[in-house]
Design an enzyme around this catalytic site. Structure first.
Site, PDB file in Angstrom:
ATOM      1  N   ASP A  10     -41.097  -5.299   2.434  1.00  0.00           N
ATOM      2  CA  ASP A  10     -41.182  -6.468   3.302  1.00  0.00           C
ATOM      3  C   ASP A  10     -39.934  -7.293   3.005  1.00  0.00           C
ATOM      4  O   ASP A  10     -39.875  -7.993   1.996  1.00  0.00           O
ATOM      5  CB  ASP A  10     -42.453  -7.277   3.016  1.00  0.00           C
ATOM      6  CG  ASP A  10     -42.570  -8.497   3.901  1.00  0.00           C
ATOM      7  OD1 ASP A  10     -42.175  -8.433   5.080  1.00  0.00           O
ATOM      8  OD2 ASP A  10     -43.068  -9.534   3.413  1.00  0.00           O
ATOM      9  N   GLU A  70     -40.375  -2.968   7.127  1.00  0.00           N
ATOM     10  CA  GLU A  70     -40.908  -3.694   8.272  1.00  0.00           C
ATOM     11  C   GLU A  70     -39.772  -4.245   9.133  1.00  0.00           C
ATOM     12  O   GLU A  70     -38.820  -4.829   8.627  1.00  0.00           O
ATOM     13  CB  GLU A  70     -41.804  -4.846   7.803  1.00  0.00           C
ATOM     14  CG  GLU A  70     -42.449  -5.589   8.946  1.00  0.00           C
ATOM     15  CD  GLU A  70     -43.420  -6.666   8.506  1.00  0.00           C
ATOM     16  OE1 GLU A  70     -43.918  -7.370   9.389  1.00  0.00           O
ATOM     17  OE2 GLU A  70     -43.680  -6.807   7.294  1.00  0.00           O
ATOM     18  N   ASP A 143     -46.096 -11.223   0.473  1.00  0.00           N
ATOM     19  CA  ASP A 143     -44.999 -10.268   0.673  1.00  0.00           C
ATOM     20  C   ASP A 143     -45.336  -8.909   0.049  1.00  0.00           C
ATOM     21  O   ASP A 143     -44.945  -7.864   0.570  1.00  0.00           O
ATOM     22  CB  ASP A 143     -43.703 -10.811   0.054  1.00  0.00           C
ATOM     23  CG  ASP A 143     -43.428 -12.235   0.468  1.00  0.00           C
ATOM     24  OD1 ASP A 143     -42.627 -12.439   1.395  1.00  0.00           O
ATOM     25  OD2 ASP A 143     -44.041 -13.142  -0.133  1.00  0.00           O
TER      26      ASP A 143
END
Length: 161
Positions: A10, A70, A143
């Site tokens: 992330d 992501e 996260d």
């Protein structure tokens, strides 16, 4: 049959979540996960170097077969987006340097893969990460859970590609 390992990321500048997930047959398990934090008191280049060094360490520890990063979506804050995209570039460079294929799930693909709907809220995704990986608690900070969700989704996208 050996495990396949995905390192989910992330991306961010202040915090980068990471999570290594192993798949054996239909079973998933978390190998290692956490969050790299950089201080705004550090120079921008020092922050990028810290992200680079710590993710390189995770690659050496977890020995992933591929990386799931992501994709980012930003509304109006272009300055924040610029810094985060540069941090994301560090992640992509590391993948290339380590000959790791990359999948890039969009946020709605992650929600769909874990919760069955692209409109799931963050708490639903986090709860499903906990369930899929049989964790005692939801990984913190957010996260970290997001990185594990990206890794889980990475397996689904890898099958489809």
């Amino acid at each position: 049959m050996s495990d396949t390992v995905c390192l989910g990321i992330d991306p961010g500048l202040a915090r980068v979540g990471y999570g290594a997930v192993a798949q054996s047959g239909f079973k998933l398990r978390a190998l290692n996960y956490g969050c790299i934090e950089t201080s705004p008191k550090m120079s921008f280049t020092e922050r990028l170097l810290r992200i680079y060094d710590e993710l390189q360490t995770q690659i050496k520890i977890c020995k992933p077969d591929f990386v799931s990063v992501e994709r980012l979506f930003f509304g109006h804050n272009v300055t924040t987006a610029e810094y985060v995209f540069q941090a994301r570039g560090v992640v992509m460079l590391l993948a290339a340097q380590n000959n790791l294929p990359v999948v890039e799930p969009k946020p709605n693909q992650i929600k769909l893969a874990l919760c069955g709907t692209g409109d799931a809220v963050k708490s639903q995704v986090q709860g499903m990460v906990q369930r899929f990986l049989a964790l005692d608690e939801i990984p913190k900070p957010d996260d970290t859970a997001d990185a594990l969700a990206a890794a889980i989704t990475g397996f689904a996208l890898k099958i489809m590609s």
